[in-house]
Structure formats: C-alpha cells, structure tokens
Design a protein around this motif. Structure first.
Motif, PDB file in Angstrom:
ATOM      1  N   VAL A 129       0.844  -1.199   0.000  1.00  0.00           N
ATOM      2  CA  VAL A 129       0.000   0.000   0.000  1.00  0.00           C
ATOM      3  C   VAL A 129       0.881   1.251   0.000  1.00  0.00           C
ATOM      4  CG1 VAL A 129      -1.598   1.382   1.406  1.00  0.00           C
ATOM      5  CG2 VAL A 129      -2.015  -1.069   1.071  1.00  0.00           C
ATOM      6  N   HIS A 130       1.864   1.276   0.873  1.00  0.00           N
ATOM      7  CA  HIS A 130       2.780   2.416   0.967  1.00  0.00           C
ATOM      8  C   HIS A 130       3.427   2.698  -0.393  1.00  0.00           C
ATOM      9  CE1 HIS A 130       5.496   5.138   3.155  1.00  0.00           C
ATOM     10  NE2 HIS A 130       6.425   4.707   2.323  1.00  0.00           N
ATOM     11  N   GLU A 143       5.504  17.521   6.302  1.00  0.00           N
ATOM     12  CA  GLU A 143       4.559  17.081   7.338  1.00  0.00           C
ATOM     13  C   GLU A 143       3.130  16.920   6.815  1.00  0.00           C
ATOM     14  OE1 GLU A 143       3.187  15.704  10.933  1.00  0.00           O
ATOM     15  OE2 GLU A 143       5.257  15.903  10.230  1.00  0.00           O
ATOM     16  N   ASP A 144       2.650  17.872   6.023  1.00  0.00           N
ATOM     17  CA  ASP A 144       1.285  17.753   5.499  1.00  0.00           C
ATOM     18  C   ASP A 144       1.174  16.596   4.512  1.00  0.00           C
ATOM     19  OD1 ASP A 144       2.888  19.255   3.716  1.00  0.00           O
ATOM     20  OD2 ASP A 144       1.142  20.255   2.842  1.00  0.00           O
ATOM     21  N   MET A 149      -0.665  11.066   3.347  1.00  0.00           N
ATOM     22  CA  MET A 149      -0.294   9.720   2.924  1.00  0.00           C
ATOM     23  C   MET A 149      -0.673   8.697   3.997  1.00  0.00           C
ATOM     24  SD  MET A 149       3.280   8.466   1.304  1.00  0.00           S
ATOM     25  CE  MET A 149       3.558   6.776   0.804  1.00  0.00           C
ATOM     26  N   GLU A 150      -0.421   9.013   5.252  1.00  0.00           N
ATOM     27  CA  GLU A 150      -0.782   8.087   6.328  1.00  0.00           C
ATOM     28  C   GLU A 150      -2.287   7.874   6.400  1.00  0.00           C
ATOM     29  OE1 GLU A 150       1.054   9.406   9.967  1.00  0.00           O
ATOM     30  OE2 GLU A 150       3.048   8.792   9.283  1.00  0.00           O
ATOM     31  N   ALA A 151      -3.061   8.939   6.212  1.00  0.00           N
ATOM     32  CA  ALA A 151      -4.525   8.809   6.226  1.00  0.00           C
ATOM     33  C   ALA A 151      -4.986   7.904   5.092  1.00  0.00           C
ATOM     34  CB  ALA A 151      -5.184  10.189   6.125  1.00  0.00           C
ATOM     35  N   LYS A 152      -4.407   8.072   3.920  1.00  0.00           N
ATOM     36  CA  LYS A 152      -4.768   7.248   2.762  1.00  0.00           C
ATOM     37  C   LYS A 152      -4.366   5.789   3.000  1.00  0.00           C
ATOM     38  CE  LYS A 152      -6.330   8.161  -1.318  1.00  0.00           C
ATOM     39  NZ  LYS A 152      -7.759   8.398  -1.526  1.00  0.00           N
TER      40      LYS A 152
END
Length: 164
Positions: A129-130, A143-144, A149-152
C-alpha cells in the motif's frame, strides 16, 4: 491490472504473496482513483539485494523494507488527468498505465511484523500500500504530505480489512 511478480532468495513468506499483492494493488488503485488499467512490477528479495539497490539508487548503505520506483511524476497526488497528453506513460502493447516498480525485503517483512506485533500479512500488505501510494504521486517528505499519505494508507488497509 497486470502484476509482474518475481521472487528471489530462499526465504518464503507464509502467505500467497502474488494473490495478496494483486488484491492490495487493485484496492489501492481503486481508492487512489486511478481511471486506467495499470501495470506494476513487484520483486520480493532479501536484505543483501535490497541493500545494494538502496545504495545504488538512494546512496543509503543499509537494507530497507521497501523501495518504490515510480514511472510517473505527478503534479499532485492521485492526479491522473494529465497522463493522456503523453502516450509514453502507457505500455504500447497493452495500453496499460506503467506505474513503476516495488521491491520488498522478505526479511524485513518478517522482522517488522514481529517488532510491531502484527501479522506478516499485515506488514506485507502495508508495504505494498505504501509503495502504491508512491507510485500514484504521494510522498511523505513534508509534514502535510506525511499526514495525507498516512490517512490514505489507513483508509486502504481498512478497506482491505487488514488491521493491526
């Protein structure tokens, strides 16, 4: 979707690697909003080989868990609209969008699953996925970008029902 799957090294993961990869890639493409059939290459290898690649391509002399080699430079994550302007992004034989390559260390999958206290399946799927997010324009340098990316990643893992 076409998956070019290759595995090297004597270690084998305790799961159906190709089948899991196909499901994860399809789900990631769907959730990224990719409007095209796509092709991805996935190599499962060992620490020694991924260390050589990490040194060669990133100048970092250590083994890593996953490397992503995108074939497309996106103006924004998941923005596919510009691709039809250049046929070079598509495989002329299949018409599929050539997204790029993923390389995963099987040794890191196992050690990180143990370290983080979750299954080998979860670690393997997460690394795919990453990488798929990298292949569709996501990054985590700022950071944003990292938060997005982490939320997705979390959203895709939930859709796959592969949780910690």
């Amino acid at each position: 979707m076409t998956l070019y799957f290759e595995e090297e090294g004597e270690l084998t993961l305790p799961l159906s690697c190709r089948e899991v990869a196909e499901e994860v890639i399809e789900t990631a493409l769907d959730m990224a909003g990719c409007p095209y059939e796509a092709e991805v290459s996935l190599l499962l290898t060992m620490d020694v080989q991924i260390r050589e690649m990490n040194t060669q391509f990133r100048g970092i002399e250590r083994a890593t868990d996953v490397l992503s080699f995108p074939m497309v430079d996106y103006p924004a994550p998941g923005e596919f609209g510009f691709l039809e302007e250049d046929e070079g992004y598509f495989n002329p034989e299949s018409g599929e969008l050539s997204l790029g390559d993923i390389v995963i260390s099987k040794e890191k999958v196992i050690s990180q699953a143990e370290e983080y206290g979750h299954s080998v399946l979860r670690e393997y799927a997460f690394l795919i996925v990453h990488s798929m997010l990298h292949l569709t324009g996501y990054d985590h340098m700022e950071e944003d970008e990292r938060r997005d990316m982490e939320a997705k990643q979390d959203e895709i893992m939930k859709r796959l029902d592969i949780l910690r």
